[in-house]
Design an enzyme around this catalytic site. Structure first.
Site, PDB file in Angstrom:
ATOM      1  N   GLU A   1       0.817  -1.215   0.000  1.00 45.82           N
ATOM      2  CA  GLU A   1       0.000   0.000   0.000  1.00 45.82           C
ATOM      3  C   GLU A   1       0.859   1.277   0.000  1.00 45.82           C
ATOM      4  O   GLU A   1       0.719   2.154   0.851  1.00 45.82           O
ATOM      5  CB  GLU A   1      -0.961   0.003   1.187  1.00 45.82           C
ATOM      6  CG  GLU A   1      -2.057  -1.033   1.085  1.00 45.82           C
ATOM      7  CD  GLU A   1      -3.106  -0.912   2.164  1.00 45.82           C
ATOM      8  OE1 GLU A   1      -4.247  -1.361   1.944  1.00 45.82           O
ATOM      9  OE2 GLU A   1      -2.800  -0.359   3.247  1.00 45.82           O
TER      10      GLU A   1
ATOM     11  N   GLU B   1      -6.881  -7.169  -1.277  1.00 42.97           N
ATOM     12  CA  GLU B   1      -7.497  -7.038   0.047  1.00 42.97           C
ATOM     13  C   GLU B   1      -8.922  -6.520  -0.077  1.00 42.97           C
ATOM     14  O   GLU B   1      -9.191  -5.625  -0.878  1.00 42.97           O
ATOM     15  CB  GLU B   1      -6.738  -6.036   0.929  1.00 42.97           C
ATOM     16  CG  GLU B   1      -5.390  -6.453   1.443  1.00 42.97           C
ATOM     17  CD  GLU B   1      -4.804  -5.392   2.380  1.00 42.97           C
ATOM     18  OE1 GLU B   1      -5.595  -4.608   2.962  1.00 42.97           O
ATOM     19  OE2 GLU B   1      -3.576  -5.341   2.514  1.00 42.97           O
TER      20      GLU B   1
END
Length: 672
Positions: free
Chosen positions: A160, A318
């Site tokens: 991320e 995710e």
């Protein structure tokens, strides 16, 4: 400006037979007996793919130069024994305490000069030479150790990137920013011209005088702000490429990715620019529980992810089985919502469904974030849903590798997003995504799928092209949009588009700048609307956010006008025939009814139709395989059974499709 490209690894991103299913696996949080139980539960759920080691640096290298890989060796071996493939992380997403303590200069510095300390995560700046040295070394150690492991299918580089902190103002960041600017412009004179520094005595005599656009007495130079946004995206990309180079050297046949955060709220990184360095696009997506139309935002984000992927299948790296822990009110998902969410991503191009995380933590900041194995264990609805989803995905093997069909393009440009929301604009309440989301919603409700494409992309395959608040646009992109209209496409251009070039310099001669000739309209002055106020058009549409004083040429048809003072009778919606296509201009943000009515006119002219006929509340998409087989996804978000017109076998039920999708259910129809 980008670093030299690193060639993609040509190998397939995994060796799985069907769709991938799993999530982030963090075995370092658990004792060995729990890890053994995990393997059996994974088999029960149908898990075949896991991301491992994302936040494990502190345990893999507990003190500098001293490694402990025993536990990870066992995990990799056990997963291989269970037939589960691994996306192995570089473990660099969160520096260990010893590293931040020894080298505090790696820590991020905010615009106000505050240093962000350890104790959380993502506490490093990508421009830190020290951090890059240690992260590169850690990546090499992991790559060398597991380069031949049979479970390894993909590299998960960092995690991320750009999350939490996306701008950096420390000493090394300043030095890196100056160097980036010098490479971009070549001379300080060229930079002064690009930034318009003759205004407010901002002229620079050398690059050494430049600092990042931090806290200042009033509004900052917009050219400087735009370049700083570009630089921060590049800095993360350059860091990613440094780790990727190690991976390519040690494991040239193993593909790599990093997980993006493509959503309707994330604009830190230019993902279209990043895409060329990804062997496969991976994305994290989380619903906002308070959004009553969160399934539409999910569709928007999934479509945008597919756009970044260039239409290729991608990985949902995710999402959540139920509630998250970081929103003000963390509501669980409604009955059936988790499976609907997951299959919506698949319907819109994902070939992998993964979650954060496998087992719900018992301690730490995310202990109340849902997981595949919840605190309550197997005797829970969440676990039953996880098993049901695994069973469903196992039946969808035929769709793997297929692509989503669409004849509608929505242009999307991160640089235009950054530039459109800078300070000192006519309406600082304007948001780049407002018009885009409104039209995407209208198409969604009509069962029409849209591709998000960069303005520089080939537009020749689209019948309807929506250009929404494309404030900054290059000459080449503007010419490509005009050529699409000339070639037969219906093109809609909204307000505050084409106003500036890529330097944020106003295109002189009247608005909308780059599109004035194409549209046959000209505006001499904007009339932005105050919050809570509206305008009414002659066709009954109610507009907000924007209005302007538009003049239309003789070859341009005026389809609706403003009716309120001081723009009474002024064109608000126009259309001009261009070649074999058309160019429409919209000078306000219509209400939902107005957007729907306009969308109806646009799709009729463009001859774009819904995927099929269905009752209200059913989300529709179609994926097409290379051999011509088509798969219709019908997702019923309502609480009543819904009819869908389709012939074929329902892959999920294993029987002939009856024409009805039960309340809250999904059908995936292999069409005859």
């Amino acid at each position: 400006m980008s670093s030299p490209e690193i060639p993609r690894t040509p190998s397939v991103w995994n060796s799985l037979k069907g769709l991938a299913y799993g999530g982030d696996y963090n075995p370092e949080q658990w004792p060995e007996e729990i890890r053994r139980e995990d393997i059996e539960l994974m088999k029960e759920a149908g898990v075949n793919f896991l991301s491992v080691g994302i936040f494990s640096w502190g345990l893999l290298e507990p003190t500098e130069g001293h490694y402990d890989f025993g536990w990870l060796d066992d995990v990799m071996d056990n997963l291989h024994g269970a037939g589960i493939k691994v996306a192995l992380a570089t473990a660099t997403a969160s520096p260990p305490a010893w590293l931040a303590r020894k080298y505090p200069e790696i820590l991020p510095v905010t615009a106000e000069g505050t240093r962000l300390e350890r104790g959380s995560r993502r506490h490093y700046t990508p421009s830190s030479s020290v951090y890059r040295r240690y992260a590169t070394a850690m990546t090499r150690v992991i790559a060398e150790r597991y380069k031949g492991h049979p479970a390894l299918a993909l590299w998960h580089v960092d995690n991320e990137l750009g999350c939490h902190v996306g701008e950096f103002y420390g000493e090394e960041d300043t030095t890196a920013f100056r160097a980036w600017l010098e490479r971009r412009y070549g001379s300080i004179e060229a930079l002064n011209e690009a930034w318009g520094t003759a205004f407010w005595s901002q002229h620079y005599a050398s690059f050494e005088e430049i600092i990042p656009p931090g806290a200042a007495p009033t509004t900052l130079n917009p050219g400087q702000q735009l370049d700083f946004a570009r630089f921060n995206s590049w800095a993360f990309m350059d860091y990613y490429r440094q780790l990727l180079a190690v991976i390519r050297e040690v494991t040239p046949d193993i593909p790599a990715t990093t997980n993006f955060m493509v959503s309707s709220a994330t604009k830190t990184l230019d993902y279209f620019d990043w895409a060329k360095d990804m062997d496969v696009i991976a994305n994290d997506h989380y619903l906002v529980a308070a959004d009553p139309e969160r399934e539409i935002e999910l569709a928007f984000s999934a479509d945008l992810t597919r756009g970044v992927a260039g239409g290729d299948p991608w990985i949902l790296m995710e999402h959540s089985t139920s509630a998250v822990n970081w929103q003000p009110h963390n509501q669980p998902k409604m009955p059936g919502e988790m499976i609907r969410n997951s299959l919506t991503h698949v319907a819109r191009g994902a070939d992998a469904v993964m979650f954060f995380q496998w087992r719900q933590s018992k301690a730490g900041s995310e202990k109340f974030h849902s997981a595949m194995v919840p605190h309550g264990g197997r005797d829970t609805q969440v676990w039953r849903n996880v098993v049901d989803l695994g069973n469903a995905l196992s039946k969808l093997e035929p769709i793997k590798g297929s692509r989503v069909e669409s004849r509608v393009a929505i242009l999307f440009d991160y640089e235009a997003w950054w530039a459109s929301e800078l300070d000192s604009h006519p309406n600082n309440s304007l948001r780049y995504l407002d018009t885009m989301r409104a039209f995407h919603r209208a198409l969604y409700l009509r069962g029409i799928t849209a591709d998000f494409v960069h303005p520089s992309a080939d537009l020749s395959g689209y019948d309807l092209i929506l250009v929404c608040t494309l404030y900054a646009v290059t000459d080449a992109a503007a010419a490509s949009i005009a050529a699409a209209a000339e070639g037969g496409a219906t093109v809609l251009i909204s307000y505050f588009s084409g106003i500036v070039d890529e330097r944020d310099h106003v295109r002189l001669g009247g608005y909308p700048g780059a599109f004035r000739g194409l549209l046959g309209v000209s505006s001499e002055e904007f009339h932005p609307l105050f919050p809570g106020t509206a305008v009414t058009l002659s066709d009954g549409t109610v507009g907000s956010v924007w209005s302007e004083h538009v003049s239309a040429g003789t070859a341009t048809d005026v389809l609706a006008t403003f009716t309120d003072y001081p723009l009474d009778g002024v064109p608000a919606l126009t259309r001009r025939t261009v070649g074999t296509g058309s160019a429409w201009y919209l000078a306000t943000l219509p209400d939902a009814a107005g957007v729907d009515a306009l969308t109806a006119r646009l799709v009729e002219e463009a001859r774009v139709a819904a995927v099929t006929e269905a009752a209200a509340g059913v989300e529709l998409t179609r994926r097409r395989a290379d051999d011509g087989r088509t798969f219709l996804f019908a997702i019923n978000h309502g609480r009543e059974d819904a009819t869908v017109k389709a012939d074929g076998d329902d892959l999920l039920s294993g029987s002939r499709f009856s024409g009805v999708v039960p309340a809250g259910a999904v059908a995936v129809i292999a069409e005859d």
